[in-house]
Design a protein around this motif. Structure first.
Motif, PDB file in Angstrom:
ATOM      1  N   ALA A 133       0.826  -1.207   0.000  1.00 21.31           N
ATOM      2  CA  ALA A 133       0.000   0.000   0.000  1.00 21.31           C
ATOM      3  C   ALA A 133       0.863   1.262   0.000  1.00 21.31           C
ATOM      4  O   ALA A 133       0.549   2.235  -0.684  1.00 21.31           O
ATOM      5  CB  ALA A 133      -0.936  -0.003   1.206  1.00 21.31           C
ATOM      6  N   ALA A 134       1.968   1.238   0.725  1.00 24.09           N
ATOM      7  CA  ALA A 134       2.859   2.407   0.789  1.00 24.09           C
ATOM      8  C   ALA A 134       3.538   2.649  -0.551  1.00 24.09           C
ATOM      9  O   ALA A 134       3.742   3.797  -0.951  1.00 24.09           O
ATOM     10  CB  ALA A 134       3.905   2.206   1.877  1.00 24.09           C
ATOM     11  N   ASP A 135       3.867   1.584  -1.266  1.00 27.19           N
ATOM     12  CA  ASP A 135       4.537   1.714  -2.563  1.00 27.19           C
ATOM     13  C   ASP A 135       3.588   2.134  -3.672  1.00 27.19           C
ATOM     14  O   ASP A 135       4.023   2.636  -4.699  1.00 27.19           O
ATOM     15  CB  ASP A 135       5.209   0.400  -2.959  1.00 27.19           C
ATOM     16  CG  ASP A 135       6.460   0.114  -2.145  1.00 27.19           C
ATOM     17  OD1 ASP A 135       6.980   1.055  -1.499  1.00 27.19           O
ATOM     18  OD2 ASP A 135       6.911  -1.049  -2.144  1.00 27.19           O
ATOM     19  N   GLU A 136       2.314   1.923  -3.485  1.00 28.11           N
ATOM     20  CA  GLU A 136       1.333   2.139  -4.553  1.00 28.11           C
ATOM     21  C   GLU A 136       1.098   3.613  -4.853  1.00 28.11           C
ATOM     22  O   GLU A 136       0.855   3.985  -5.976  1.00 28.11           O
ATOM     23  CB  GLU A 136       0.014   1.461  -4.181  1.00 28.11           C
ATOM     24  CG  GLU A 136      -1.011   1.495  -5.262  1.00 28.11           C
ATOM     25  CD  GLU A 136      -0.602   0.795  -6.539  1.00 28.11           C
ATOM     26  OE1 GLU A 136      -0.990   1.283  -7.622  1.00 28.11           O
ATOM     27  OE2 GLU A 136       0.101  -0.223  -6.480  1.00 28.11           O
ATOM     28  N   HIS A 137       1.127   4.474  -3.873  1.00 25.72           N
ATOM     29  CA  HIS A 137       0.875   5.914  -4.030  1.00 25.72           C
ATOM     30  C   HIS A 137      -0.489   6.187  -4.648  1.00 25.72           C
ATOM     31  O   HIS A 137      -0.658   7.098  -5.429  1.00 25.72           O
ATOM     32  CB  HIS A 137       1.976   6.581  -4.860  1.00 25.72           C
ATOM     33  CG  HIS A 137       3.332   6.435  -4.255  1.00 25.72           C
ATOM     34  ND1 HIS A 137       3.701   7.053  -3.092  1.00 25.72           N
ATOM     35  CD2 HIS A 137       4.399   5.691  -4.644  1.00 25.72           C
ATOM     36  CE1 HIS A 137       4.940   6.715  -2.795  1.00 25.72           C
ATOM     37  NE2 HIS A 137       5.380   5.886  -3.713  1.00 25.72           N
ATOM     38  N   ASP A 138      -1.457   5.352  -4.335  1.00 29.60           N
ATOM     39  CA  ASP A 138      -2.829   5.522  -4.805  1.00 29.60           C
ATOM     40  C   ASP A 138      -3.723   5.316  -3.590  1.00 29.60           C
ATOM     41  O   ASP A 138      -3.894   4.193  -3.134  1.00 29.60           O
ATOM     42  CB  ASP A 138      -3.131   4.497  -5.905  1.00 29.60           C
ATOM     43  CG  ASP A 138      -4.570   4.566  -6.406  1.00 29.60           C
ATOM     44  OD1 ASP A 138      -5.395   5.279  -5.803  1.00 29.60           O
ATOM     45  OD2 ASP A 138      -4.862   3.898  -7.410  1.00 29.60           O
TER      46      ASP A 138
END
Length: 141
Positions: free
Chosen positions: A69-74
């Motif tokens: 979730a942190a890597d997604e930036h969405d």
């Protein structure tokens, strides 16, 4: 799934997304920063509450989901992924439901929660004219 779980997940969602956005996977083990704003701090406490109540496999899954979730930036994606994980945790653990309910602020009487998610989405309790998309002009009265 009970209405109680759905309500808790919906109420906790913005806090979780804010905490993951601010700290990433470190939110699970980081000591609470006194300077963190209230939203991020509450999201961090919720995630750490879930973390403490999980076994080793559950912690590994939580870490993977938070990292993703942190890597997604969405925000919409992160909210959905974190919400699914929280729903599963709440279904399995009545004590966690009680602790989470105690952490979350009580909804104000008559309050309305409105959420918009995704590009060009609109959220409003009452709305006159709303236009999304390209090349649209409002009608003139």
């Amino acid at each position: 799934m009970s209405a109680e779980i759905v309500a808790l997940v919906e109420q906790a969602g913005p806090y979780l997304t804010s905490a993951v956005g601010a700290y990433g996977v470190a939110v699970l083990t980081r000591a609470q920063d006194v300077a963190a704003d209230a939203t991020v701090g509450l999201g961090q406490r919720i995630l750490q509450l879930v973390w403490r109540r999980r076994d080793e496999a559950g912690r590994a899954e939580l870490e993977r989901v938070v990292d993703e979730a942190a890597d997604e930036h969405d925000d919409a994606y992160s909210t959905a992924v974190l919400g699914r994980l929280l729903k599963r945790a709440l279904q399995d653990d009545a004590g966690l439901r009680e602790e989470l309910a105690a952490l979350l602020p009580a909804p104000a009487a008559g309050s309305v929660t409105i959420t918009a998610s995704g590009e060009r989405s609109i959220a409003a309790q009452h709305i006159g004219t709303a236009i999304t998309g390209d090349g649209h002009l409002p009608r003139r009265p």
